[in-house]
Motif scaffolding. Structure first.
Motif, PDB file in Angstrom:
ATOM      1  N   GLY A  91       0.782  -1.224   0.000  1.00 56.51           N
ATOM      2  CA  GLY A  91       0.000   0.000   0.000  1.00 56.51           C
ATOM      3  C   GLY A  91       0.820   1.282   0.000  1.00 56.51           C
ATOM      4  N   THR A  92       2.160   1.174  -0.023  1.00 59.99           N
ATOM      5  CA  THR A  92       3.003   2.368  -0.072  1.00 59.99           C
ATOM      6  C   THR A  92       2.783   3.083  -1.402  1.00 59.99           C
ATOM      7  OG1 THR A  92       4.680   1.344   1.326  1.00 59.99           O
ATOM      8  CG2 THR A  92       5.367   3.234   0.026  1.00 59.99           C
ATOM      9  N   LEU A  93       2.521   4.374  -1.335  1.00 55.15           N
ATOM     10  CA  LEU A  93       2.270   5.181  -2.523  1.00 55.15           C
ATOM     11  C   LEU A  93       3.397   6.180  -2.745  1.00 55.15           C
ATOM     12  CD1 LEU A  93      -1.471   5.999  -1.789  1.00 55.15           C
ATOM     13  CD2 LEU A  93      -0.587   4.217  -3.318  1.00 55.15           C
ATOM     14  N   ALA A  94       3.521   6.652  -3.979  1.00 50.02           N
ATOM     15  CA  ALA A  94       4.501   7.700  -4.277  1.00 50.02           C
ATOM     16  C   ALA A  94       4.222   8.895  -3.377  1.00 50.02           C
ATOM     17  CB  ALA A  94       4.420   8.099  -5.741  1.00 50.02           C
ATOM     18  N   GLY A  95       5.275   9.431  -2.773  1.00 46.91           N
ATOM     19  CA  GLY A  95       5.147  10.556  -1.860  1.00 46.91           C
ATOM     20  C   GLY A  95       5.087  10.154  -0.394  1.00 46.91           C
ATOM     21  N   ASP A  96       4.872   8.869  -0.111  1.00 49.56           N
ATOM     22  CA  ASP A  96       4.866   8.398   1.278  1.00 49.56           C
ATOM     23  C   ASP A  96       6.270   8.427   1.860  1.00 49.56           C
ATOM     24  OD1 ASP A  96       2.160   7.887   1.140  1.00 49.56           O
ATOM     25  OD2 ASP A  96       2.359   5.699   1.131  1.00 49.56           O
ATOM     26  N   LEU A  97       6.370   8.663   3.134  1.00 52.32           N
ATOM     27  CA  LEU A  97       7.642   8.585   3.843  1.00 52.32           C
ATOM     28  C   LEU A  97       7.906   7.125   4.194  1.00 52.32           C
ATOM     29  CD1 LEU A  97      10.021   9.988   5.310  1.00 52.32           C
ATOM     30  CD2 LEU A  97       8.556  10.060   7.329  1.00 52.32           C
ATOM     31  N   VAL A  98       9.094   6.636   3.839  1.00 50.45           N
ATOM     32  CA  VAL A  98       9.476   5.261   4.159  1.00 50.45           C
ATOM     33  C   VAL A  98      10.656   5.321   5.121  1.00 50.45           C
ATOM     34  CG1 VAL A  98      10.298   3.064   3.242  1.00 50.45           C
ATOM     35  CG2 VAL A  98       8.725   4.458   1.887  1.00 50.45           C
ATOM     36  N   LEU A  99      10.545   4.638   6.249  1.00 52.30           N
ATOM     37  CA  LEU A  99      11.632   4.509   7.211  1.00 52.30           C
ATOM     38  C   LEU A  99      12.167   3.092   7.128  1.00 52.30           C
ATOM     39  CD1 LEU A  99      10.003   6.217  10.323  1.00 52.30           C
ATOM     40  CD2 LEU A  99      11.572   7.225   8.669  1.00 52.30           C
ATOM     41  N   LEU A 100      13.482   2.968   7.150  1.00 52.12           N
ATOM     42  CA  LEU A 100      14.120   1.655   7.097  1.00 52.12           C
ATOM     43  C   LEU A 100      15.032   1.530   8.296  1.00 52.12           C
ATOM     44  CD1 LEU A 100      14.778  -0.973   5.585  1.00 52.12           C
ATOM     45  CD2 LEU A 100      16.494   0.305   4.322  1.00 52.12           C
ATOM     46  N   VAL A 101      14.842   0.468   9.065  1.00 53.85           N
ATOM     47  CA  VAL A 101      15.637   0.237  10.268  1.00 53.85           C
ATOM     48  C   VAL A 101      16.262  -1.146  10.172  1.00 53.85           C
ATOM     49  CG1 VAL A 101      15.583   0.073  12.780  1.00 53.85           C
ATOM     50  CG2 VAL A 101      14.102   1.710  11.615  1.00 53.85           C
ATOM     51  N   LEU A 102      17.574  -1.230  10.395  1.00 51.15           N
ATOM     52  CA  LEU A 102      18.294  -2.506  10.399  1.00 51.15           C
ATOM     53  C   LEU A 102      18.952  -2.716  11.757  1.00 51.15           C
ATOM     54  CD1 LEU A 102      20.259  -2.513   7.032  1.00 51.15           C
ATOM     55  CD2 LEU A 102      18.180  -3.751   7.577  1.00 51.15           C
ATOM     56  N   LEU A 103      18.826  -3.908  12.261  1.00 51.35           N
ATOM     57  CA  LEU A 103      19.512  -4.322  13.486  1.00 51.35           C
ATOM     58  C   LEU A 103      20.391  -5.503  13.110  1.00 51.35           C
ATOM     59  CD1 LEU A 103      19.847  -4.241  16.595  1.00 51.35           C
ATOM     60  CD2 LEU A 103      17.946  -5.859  16.710  1.00 51.35           C
ATOM     61  N   ASP A 104      21.675  -5.407  13.421  1.00 54.44           N
ATOM     62  CA  ASP A 104      22.565  -6.524  13.082  1.00 54.44           C
ATOM     63  C   ASP A 104      23.487  -6.852  14.246  1.00 54.44           C
ATOM     64  OD1 ASP A 104      25.504  -5.551  12.514  1.00 54.44           O
ATOM     65  OD2 ASP A 104      24.171  -3.999  11.737  1.00 54.44           O
ATOM     66  N   ASN A 105      23.946  -8.093  14.266  1.00 50.55           N
ATOM     67  CA  ASN A 105      24.834  -8.509  15.347  1.00 50.55           C
ATOM     68  C   ASN A 105      26.283  -8.596  14.903  1.00 50.55           C
ATOM     69  OD1 ASN A 105      24.835 -10.836  13.841  1.00 50.55           O
ATOM     70  ND2 ASN A 105      24.325 -12.203  15.515  1.00 50.55           N
ATOM     71  N   SER A 106      26.618  -7.877  13.844  1.00 51.49           N
ATOM     72  CA  SER A 106      28.010  -7.873  13.393  1.00 51.49           C
ATOM     73  C   SER A 106      28.628  -6.484  13.489  1.00 51.49           C
ATOM     74  CB  SER A 106      28.101  -8.380  11.950  1.00 51.49           C
ATOM     75  OG  SER A 106      27.413  -7.508  11.083  1.00 51.49           O
ATOM     76  N   ASN A 107      27.809  -5.465  13.766  1.00 46.78           N
ATOM     77  CA  ASN A 107      28.286  -4.109  13.975  1.00 46.78           C
ATOM     78  C   ASN A 107      29.101  -3.583  12.796  1.00 46.78           C
ATOM     79  OD1 ASN A 107      28.538  -1.703  15.248  1.00 46.78           O
ATOM     80  ND2 ASN A 107      30.072  -2.360  16.711  1.00 46.78           N
ATOM     81  N   HIS A 108      28.687  -3.939  11.575  1.00 47.69           N
ATOM     82  CA  HIS A 108      29.325  -3.436  10.360  1.00 47.69           C
ATOM     83  C   HIS A 108      28.305  -2.602   9.599  1.00 47.69           C
ATOM     84  CE1 HIS A 108      32.091  -6.675  11.359  1.00 47.69           C
ATOM     85  NE2 HIS A 108      32.972  -6.022  10.633  1.00 47.69           N
ATOM     86  N   PRO A 109      28.713  -1.474   9.032  1.00 48.33           N
ATOM     87  CA  PRO A 109      27.761  -0.599   8.359  1.00 48.33           C
ATOM     88  C   PRO A 109      27.183  -1.210   7.084  1.00 48.33           C
ATOM     89  CG  PRO A 109      29.989   0.177   8.010  1.00 48.33           C
ATOM     90  CD  PRO A 109      30.076  -0.948   8.998  1.00 48.33           C
ATOM     91  N   SER A 110      25.982  -0.785   6.757  1.00 48.36           N
ATOM     92  CA  SER A 110      25.321  -1.172   5.521  1.00 48.36           C
ATOM     93  C   SER A 110      25.170   0.073   4.660  1.00 48.36           C
ATOM     94  CB  SER A 110      23.943  -1.756   5.819  1.00 48.36           C
ATOM     95  OG  SER A 110      24.036  -2.886   6.640  1.00 48.36           O
TER      96      SER A 110
END
Length: 76
Positions: free
Chosen positions: A6-25
C-alpha cells in the motif's frame, strides 16, 4: 527489502536494520538519507534511513559483513 503493501509515491518510508556484526550497511539507490548508525560497543549495530517513496516497491541493502544476522523492517 520490500516496501510495506500500500506504499504510494510521496509516502515517507523509514528503514531500520539491526545486526549482530556491527558493520555498516549501504543503500545504493538514490534519495535515501541516513538518520543514524549506532553501536553499543559490542557486536550490535542499529542503522536507520528515510526516503520519500517514488514508483519503486523495494530497496537493495548492501551489508558489508558476510556473517552474522541482519534484521530489517521498512515502515511506510
Amino acid at each position: 527489502m520490500n516496501y510495506p503493501k500500500g506504499t504510494l509515491a510521496g509516502d515517507l518510508v523509514l528503514l531500520v536494520l539491526l545486526d549482530n556484526s556491527n558493520h555498516p550497511s549501504t543503500i545504493s539507490s538514490s534519495g535515501w538519507a541516513d538518520i543514524d548508525h549506532s553501536t553499543d560497543d559490542s557486536s550490535m549495530g542499529l542503522e536507520s534511513w528515510w526516503h520519500t517513496a517514488g514508483t519503486e516497491t523495494s530497496v537493495t541493502i548492501e551489508h558489508l559483513h558476510t556473517s552474522g544476522n541482519v534484521h530489517g523492517r521498512a515502515l511506510g
